[in-house]
Write a protein that holds these residues in place. Structure first.
Motif, short mmCIF file in Angstrom:
data_model
loop_
_atom_site.label_atom_id
_atom_site.label_comp_id
_atom_site.label_asym_id
_atom_site.label_seq_id
_atom_site.Cartn_x
_atom_site.Cartn_y
_atom_site.Cartn_z
N MET A 1 -25.01 26.21 -16.19
CA MET A 1 -26.43 25.90 -16.36
C MET A 1 -26.69 24.45 -15.93
N LYS A 2 -27.76 24.26 -15.17
CA LYS A 2 -28.19 22.93 -14.77
C LYS A 2 -28.92 22.28 -15.94
N GLU A 3 -28.48 21.08 -16.33
CA GLU A 3 -29.13 20.37 -17.43
C GLU A 3 -29.75 19.08 -16.92
N ILE A 4 -31.00 18.85 -17.30
CA ILE A 4 -31.72 17.65 -16.89
C ILE A 4 -32.22 16.94 -18.14
N ASP A 5 -31.86 15.68 -18.28
CA ASP A 5 -32.37 14.86 -19.37
C ASP A 5 -33.48 13.99 -18.81
N ALA A 6 -34.72 14.38 -19.07
CA ALA A 6 -35.87 13.66 -18.52
C ALA A 6 -36.61 12.87 -19.60
N ARG A 7 -35.92 12.58 -20.69
CA ARG A 7 -36.53 11.80 -21.75
C ARG A 7 -36.82 10.38 -21.27
N GLY A 8 -37.98 9.88 -21.64
CA GLY A 8 -38.36 8.52 -21.26
C GLY A 8 -38.93 8.39 -19.87
N LEU A 9 -39.01 9.49 -19.12
CA LEU A 9 -39.52 9.43 -17.76
C LEU A 9 -41.02 9.70 -17.73
N ALA A 10 -41.74 8.93 -16.93
CA ALA A 10 -43.18 9.10 -16.81
C ALA A 10 -43.50 10.24 -15.86
N ASP B 1 -30.33 28.97 -13.71
CA ASP B 1 -30.35 28.72 -15.15
C ASP B 1 -30.48 27.22 -15.33
N ILE B 2 -31.49 26.80 -16.06
CA ILE B 2 -31.78 25.38 -16.14
C ILE B 2 -32.31 25.03 -17.52
N GLN B 3 -31.92 23.87 -18.02
CA GLN B 3 -32.48 23.36 -19.27
C GLN B 3 -32.94 21.93 -19.04
#
Length: 203
Positions: free
Chosen positions: A1-10, A29-31
């Protein structure tokens, strides 16, 4: 699964990262993890526009959007806000009205608000040429619960007009929970809509 942490991004970075993972990397599959409800709505709506089934989980102030691609998902529209490009059979213009304010002109705010109310109420005279109505910056205040044109906007939406309301702007003014009409959107959808429009009217 592809995981992306986009916290704090505008905005629109979370959506753009999701877009790249799906369209360039072929993720099925992505989270994606974000830390505000505007980004959550935009990412989840984008996934669904690409044909993904989604699940939302929240933990503390974080939102985890998990998506799984359905068969043929890669052929779905790039933007949830914008349909395919114009064909010769289309008989109407595509006019986008971009409202970045809740008043028209400068000099007298009371007059400016009255003029904007009259403008919104008169937009129906464009008929089917009016394609999308987009609210950004102070203009998002026209889409909330105490808007003087809320009834008119709801009627436009019921008649099929696409109304987009900037999620970053709603979040900035702490108005996300008070939005009562339109789709919470991001700059990717706004730019795509303007690209596909025949004419953009900016206020």
């Amino acid at each position: 699964m592809k995981e992306i942490d986009a916290r704090g991004l505008a905005c629109p970075a979370p959506v753009l990262q999701t877009k790249a993972a799906i369209e360039l990397e072929g993720a099925v599959d992505i989270q994606v993890t974000v830390d505000n409800p505007a980004a959550q709505q935009n990412v989840q709506r984008f996934m669904e526009s690409k044909g993904f089934s989604t699940r939302l989980d929240s933990e503390g102030g974080d939102y985890h959007i998990t998506g799984h691609a359905a068969e043929g998902a890669a052929g779905a529209p790039t933007s949830a806000a914008a349909p395919a490009k114009r064909t010769p059979q289309d008989e109407h213009q595509r006019i986008v009205v971009l409202c970045a304010t809740d008043r028209l002109g400068s000099g007298d705010d009371v007059l400016g608000r009255k003029l904007m109310i009259n403008f919104i109420k008169t937009l129906k005279e464009m008929g089917p040429d009016l394609w999308q109505l987009i609210f950004v910056n102070n203009g998002v205040k026209l889409a909330i619960d105490d808007s003087p044109v809320l009834d008119e906007l709801k009627a436009y939406e019921a008649d099929g007009l696409t109304i987009l309301v900037c999620g970053t702007c709603l979040d900035h003014f702490n108005l996300l929970e008070r939005k009562k009409v339109g789709t919470t959107t991001n700059m990717l959808d706004i730019v795509t809509a303007m690209q596909l429009a025949d004419k953009t009217i900016s206020l």
